[in-house]
Structures are given as C-alpha cells and as structure tokens.
Write a protein that holds these residues in place. Sequence first.
Motif, PDB file in Angstrom:
ATOM      1  N   ASN A 152      31.791  35.596  39.744  1.00  0.00           N
ATOM      2  CA  ASN A 152      30.651  35.984  38.823  1.00  0.00           C
ATOM      3  C   ASN A 152      30.460  35.497  37.259  1.00  0.00           C
ATOM      4  OD1 ASN A 152      32.897  37.393  39.600  1.00  0.00           O
ATOM      5  ND2 ASN A 152      32.243  39.181  38.732  1.00  0.00           N
ATOM      6  N   GLY A 171      27.910  37.494  40.044  1.00  0.00           N
ATOM      7  CA  GLY A 171      27.270  38.372  39.591  1.00  0.00           C
ATOM      8  C   GLY A 171      25.698  38.885  39.553  1.00  0.00           C
ATOM      9  N   VAL A 188      29.092  42.291  41.239  1.00  0.00           N
ATOM     10  CA  VAL A 188      28.280  41.115  41.571  1.00  0.00           C
ATOM     11  C   VAL A 188      27.432  41.545  43.355  1.00  0.00           C
ATOM     12  CG1 VAL A 188      31.627  40.825  42.258  1.00  0.00           C
ATOM     13  CG2 VAL A 188      30.240  41.791  44.406  1.00  0.00           C
TER      14      VAL A 188
END
Length: 312
Positions: free
Chosen positions: A42, A302, A272
């Motif tokens: 992410n 993310g 996330v």
Amino acid sequence: MDKQSLLEVQQRISPFIHNTPVLTSQLLDEMAGAKLFFKCENFQKMGAFKMRGATNAIINLTKEEQERGVVTHSSGNFAQAISLAARNLDVKAYIVMPNNAPLVKKEAVLNYGGLVTECEPNIKAREQASQDIVDNKGATFIHPSNDLNVILGNATAAMELLQSLPDLNFLLSPVGGGGLLAGTALAAHYFGNHCVVLGGEPKAADDAFRSMKSGHIETNISANTVADGLRTQLGDINFPILQKYVDHIVCVEEHEILKAMKLLWERLKIVVEPSSAVAFAVVLKEKEYFKNKKVGIILSGGNVDLETIKFS
C-alpha cells in the motif's frame, strides 16, 4: 526462469519502485498465535504492487514497441500502474476504462498521464476497445495479470521480504487474476527456505480455489465481494505456476475480510483496501495451521474510495 533472471528483474525495475516497508504488531501476533510480517505494498508508488509488474512489462518491450505505446483495460490499480510506469519510461499509455468506473479512479489515471478511452462496462467492450487501439495505434497490449513479465515484476515484492526474512515458514498473498500469487510463489521457490505459499480468496469469488481443485481454469457466474480487486479470473500463463508452486488456496467470508481490514487499519495504523486484507483473514481463520510459525503476508494495496469504505 531461474533465480538469476528474477534478480535481474529486481535490478531493472528498482529505480522506478519503492522497496516497501515491513510492519509488525505484537497485538496481531498474539491474536494470530504466530509471528506476522506484513509487506506493505500500500506504500508502493501509485498505492499497489501492480507498479512492479507494469514497470517490468514496459521495460521489456523493444524500443520500437515503446515508441508506439502500450494499452490495457482496467478500472482500477493496473490502469494507474501502467499510466505511471509509462510516464516514467516516456511511453504513451492508452487506458480503456468502463464508463461507470469511479471518477476518482479515472482522475488518478489522467493525473498519471494515461490516455483514457471509455467503453461499456463489460469484458467484451473492454477487449474490443483495446483491440481497436492496438490496430489503429500499433500499441502493445499488456494484460494486468496473465503476462509473464508482469508476474516476474510482481515477484519482487516477495523477493524483498524474503531477502530480509529468509526463514519465513509461510508466505501468503490474495488471489484474483493470479499475477501476484504466481509471482509470490516463484519468489518463495527461488529465495525461500522451504517456505510454503498459500493464496487467500473471497468465498464469493472462489474461482481460483475451484481451479486448483479441478485442475483447469474455472469461472465465476457472479463475484459479489467487497474485495473488488479480486473479481477477475486466472489466466493460462499464471495458472500453471500456481499449480506447481502454491500449496493451496483458502477461502474467507465477507465478514472475515472486513474484520481483518479493520484490524489492519486500527493496529498497524495504515490504509489498506479490502483485497489486501484477504490474506491476513486467512491467517486469523486458520490459526492452528500457522501456530508459532513465521508468516509473511503481502498487503497488496491501499487505493480505497473513502466515501464508500465500510467496516461491517
């Protein structure tokens, strides 16, 4: 494919990607009964692991192919990844997106320099629009997951994790199209020390689970899951890699995905997307299987629309 060729991929794309951090949490370890290591893609450029595969795929084109540009169809992370990777390498990127794609995703692609073509929201329309661009512009089509260079680029996330933690017992990633899990499995095979690879998949879109059982690629009639990045299906390039190197796939329910995502937000203090939480949900579901082991988990991305995110 061998260890050296994967190292060459890693070296080739390293100027264009982040070596993402690995986070741990004592509380999550206690909840799971295992030692967990979260590889945080992410934090990757454009917010997901797909930057790795997109970059490697474009780098591997000939100079003539790069001059004609690349095309893909995607409404999500791969559209952004191809757009940014192409911009970094001074290549035109044609992105086919369904006309009902969220505005925030379209704007992200445009901000990265992608040239957007809208189409009707079905796979036939996407493929036809992409083919038209190939025919008219001479651009090279790059598939989001069923492309060997994409898979090898994706493998570098798990490679980085194993290079810092070579004694992991297990390595997990989510599975949708299969590009990340295939790359993760190759990395574990060449860089792990008897490291077992598992995939995590929503029960509501369990085609990969069924494919591994039946021995041929299955499809989903519907894929009504909050993990929207995992609604795609396996391809003929990545599926044989999964068959050879992935131990098995575990399916998780929607409430298990949401619980895992909420814990990651609360305890790791990171954003996330639901697809990212699927592999962690597997560990929470199968605690006895992972008990007292070292477990690596690929958090795939993310990129969430905060206006629509729900935790229950």
